[in-house]
Design a protein around this motif. Sequence first.
Motif, short mmCIF file in Angstrom:
data_model
loop_
_atom_site.label_atom_id
_atom_site.label_comp_id
_atom_site.label_asym_id
_atom_site.label_seq_id
_atom_site.Cartn_x
_atom_site.Cartn_y
_atom_site.Cartn_z
N MET A 197 13.89 -5.26 -10.13
CA MET A 197 14.39 -5.50 -8.77
C MET A 197 13.48 -4.82 -7.74
O MET A 197 13.11 -5.42 -6.72
N LEU A 198 13.09 -3.58 -8.00
CA LEU A 198 12.21 -2.86 -7.07
C LEU A 198 10.81 -3.46 -7.04
O LEU A 198 10.18 -3.56 -5.98
N LEU A 199 10.32 -3.87 -8.21
CA LEU A 199 8.96 -4.40 -8.30
C LEU A 199 8.80 -5.72 -7.54
O LEU A 199 7.69 -6.08 -7.14
N LYS A 200 9.89 -6.42 -7.31
CA LYS A 200 9.80 -7.68 -6.56
C LYS A 200 9.31 -7.49 -5.14
O LYS A 200 8.96 -8.46 -4.46
N ASN A 201 9.24 -6.24 -4.70
CA ASN A 201 8.65 -5.96 -3.39
C ASN A 201 7.12 -6.06 -3.43
O ASN A 201 6.48 -6.04 -2.36
N TRP A 202 6.53 -6.12 -4.63
CA TRP A 202 5.08 -6.21 -4.79
C TRP A 202 4.71 -7.48 -5.56
O TRP A 202 5.56 -8.08 -6.23
N THR B 241 -3.79 -2.75 -15.20
CA THR B 241 -2.55 -1.99 -15.30
C THR B 241 -2.24 -1.28 -13.98
O THR B 241 -3.10 -0.64 -13.38
N HIS B 242 -1.01 -1.42 -13.54
CA HIS B 242 -0.48 -0.72 -12.38
C HIS B 242 0.79 0.01 -12.82
O HIS B 242 1.34 -0.26 -13.89
N PHE B 243 1.26 0.91 -11.97
CA PHE B 243 2.47 1.66 -12.29
C PHE B 243 3.43 1.63 -11.11
O PHE B 243 3.06 1.93 -9.98
N LEU B 244 4.67 1.25 -11.42
CA LEU B 244 5.76 1.36 -10.46
C LEU B 244 6.38 2.74 -10.61
O LEU B 244 6.76 3.13 -11.72
N ARG B 245 6.47 3.47 -9.52
CA ARG B 245 7.09 4.81 -9.54
C ARG B 245 8.30 4.79 -8.61
O ARG B 245 8.19 4.39 -7.45
N PHE B 246 9.45 5.21 -9.11
CA PHE B 246 10.63 5.24 -8.25
C PHE B 246 11.58 6.35 -8.64
O PHE B 246 11.53 6.89 -9.75
N VAL C 153 -0.76 0.97 -3.73
CA VAL C 153 -0.85 -0.47 -3.45
C VAL C 153 0.23 -0.84 -2.44
O VAL C 153 1.40 -0.45 -2.61
N VAL C 154 -0.14 -1.59 -1.42
CA VAL C 154 0.85 -1.97 -0.41
C VAL C 154 1.77 -3.06 -0.95
O VAL C 154 1.37 -3.89 -1.78
N SER C 155 2.99 -3.05 -0.48
CA SER C 155 3.99 -4.05 -0.87
C SER C 155 3.73 -5.37 -0.14
O SER C 155 2.82 -5.48 0.70
N LYS C 156 4.55 -6.37 -0.41
CA LYS C 156 4.45 -7.65 0.29
C LYS C 156 4.65 -7.47 1.78
O LYS C 156 4.16 -8.27 2.59
N GLN C 157 5.39 -6.43 2.16
CA GLN C 157 5.65 -6.15 3.57
C GLN C 157 4.60 -5.22 4.18
O GLN C 157 4.73 -4.80 5.33
N GLY C 158 3.56 -4.90 3.39
CA GLY C 158 2.48 -4.05 3.90
C GLY C 158 2.79 -2.57 3.89
O GLY C 158 2.15 -1.79 4.60
N GLU C 159 3.75 -2.14 3.07
CA GLU C 159 4.15 -0.74 3.01
C GLU C 159 3.76 -0.11 1.68
O GLU C 159 3.80 -0.77 0.64
N LYS C 160 3.41 1.17 1.72
CA LYS C 160 3.10 1.89 0.49
C LYS C 160 4.32 2.62 -0.07
O LYS C 160 4.30 3.09 -1.20
N LEU C 161 5.36 2.71 0.74
CA LEU C 161 6.60 3.35 0.31
C LEU C 161 7.75 2.41 0.69
O LEU C 161 7.91 2.06 1.85
N VAL C 162 8.51 2.01 -0.32
CA VAL C 162 9.59 1.05 -0.10
C VAL C 162 10.93 1.72 -0.37
O VAL C 162 11.13 2.35 -1.42
N GLU C 163 11.84 1.61 0.57
CA GLU C 163 13.22 2.07 0.39
C GLU C 163 14.09 0.85 0.15
O GLU C 163 13.97 -0.16 0.87
N ALA C 164 14.96 0.93 -0.85
CA ALA C 164 15.78 -0.24 -1.20
C ALA C 164 17.18 0.18 -1.60
O ALA C 164 17.36 1.15 -2.34
N GLU C 165 18.16 -0.57 -1.12
CA GLU C 165 19.54 -0.41 -1.58
C GLU C 165 19.74 -1.33 -2.78
O GLU C 165 19.40 -2.50 -2.73
#
Length: 325
Positions: A16-21, A48-53, A85-97
Motif C-alpha cells: 500500500m505504501l509502495l504505491k506512492n512510488w 534493487t531499491h528499499f522501501l523504509r517505513f 527516490v522521489v515519490s509520484k508526487q515528487g516527495e522524498k518523505l510520504v505520510e499516509a493514513e
Amino acid sequence: MLKLKYLFDNRDLAEMLLKNWQYEDIGMFKHYRVSSNAIYPFKREGTTHFLRFAPEEEKWKPNLLAELEFIDYLRSHGYGVLEAVVSKQGEKLVEAETPWGGYIASVFKRVPGMQMDRTDFSDEIIFSYGKALGKLHRLSSQYTPEHHRRWSYSDVLDWIQDVLAQFPGEAAALAETALLRDYFASIPKPQDAYGLIHYDFEYDNVFYDDETKICHVIDFDDAMYHWYAMDMEQALDSLRENIPSEAFEQKKQCFVDGYRTEYELSGDAETLLPACRRFARLYGYARTLRSAAEKWEHEPDWLVNLRGRLLESVEECSILFGKVL
C-alpha cells in the motif's frame, strides 16, 4: 528499535505504501527486515531499491526531513551514500493514513558493494572504512542545514529521561542520564570536534565496493549532533566484534590512518571514548526498555522469547550505570 508490536511482516501495508512510488516487482518482499524501521526490498528499473517505513508515533518528522537534507548534501559533495527516490508526487518523505494507522515512508536505491561483515576485513578495506568516516566528519564540519536540523545528544538525553520516568525502579539509569548530561555539558564543542554524526557507523551500515575501493554508507536514521568521537567509538566497537582480539590494535591503527587522510582527529577524542560508550549503552537500554514494555494476550512464542533476550541484554548495558567516569 520499534515497539515489539510492530515487528511483524505486513506485506499488505508495504505494498500500500509502495504505491506512492514507481515499482516493477515486489517478489523480494520476502527478504524484509524490521528493527528501527521496516525495510522491504523491491525492483525498480531492474535495480534493487528499499522501501523504509515506520509508524508516525515512532518517528519525529523534523528528524527525518533533516536526515534527507543531510544525505542530499553529502551526495552533492561526492560522498558515497544512499540516494533517496522521489515519490509520484515528487516527495522524498510520504505520510499516509492506512488501516494500520499513520505511517511515514521513504524509498532508497541500493548502494554498490558488499556489507562490511561479508568482507575479509583486510587492511585495505579497514583503511577505506576509516577514510569514509573521516570524510563524513570533514563534510559535517562544513555543513549548515538550510531547512531542518537533527536533534542533539542533549535532546536524546531528554528523551531517555522521559522514557525512564515511565518505569519505576530505574533510579540507576536516571542517575546515569544525569551523570552523562553533566559530563558532556562540561566538554567544549569546537567545530572541528562536534557536529552532525551518523551515530550507527557500524559494519552493517557500510558497504565496500571492490571496484572503486571506497565505502558507501546507509541508514542515517540515528544521526544526531554529538562529538565526532561518538562515531569513532561505535565504529571501533563494531570492528572489535569482528576481528580477533590479538589483531585489533593493528586494525584500529589502520582505521585511524584511513580516517586521518580525510580529517584530523581532535586531540581530546580518545578521552571522550569511555563516555561515548556509556552514552550508547544508556541509549540502547532506554530504547530496548521502551520497545519491550508493552504486552498483550496470546503472544506468539517467538515474541515472548525475543522480549526475554532483549531484557537480558539490557542488564549487561546497565552494569556501569551511575559509576564515576
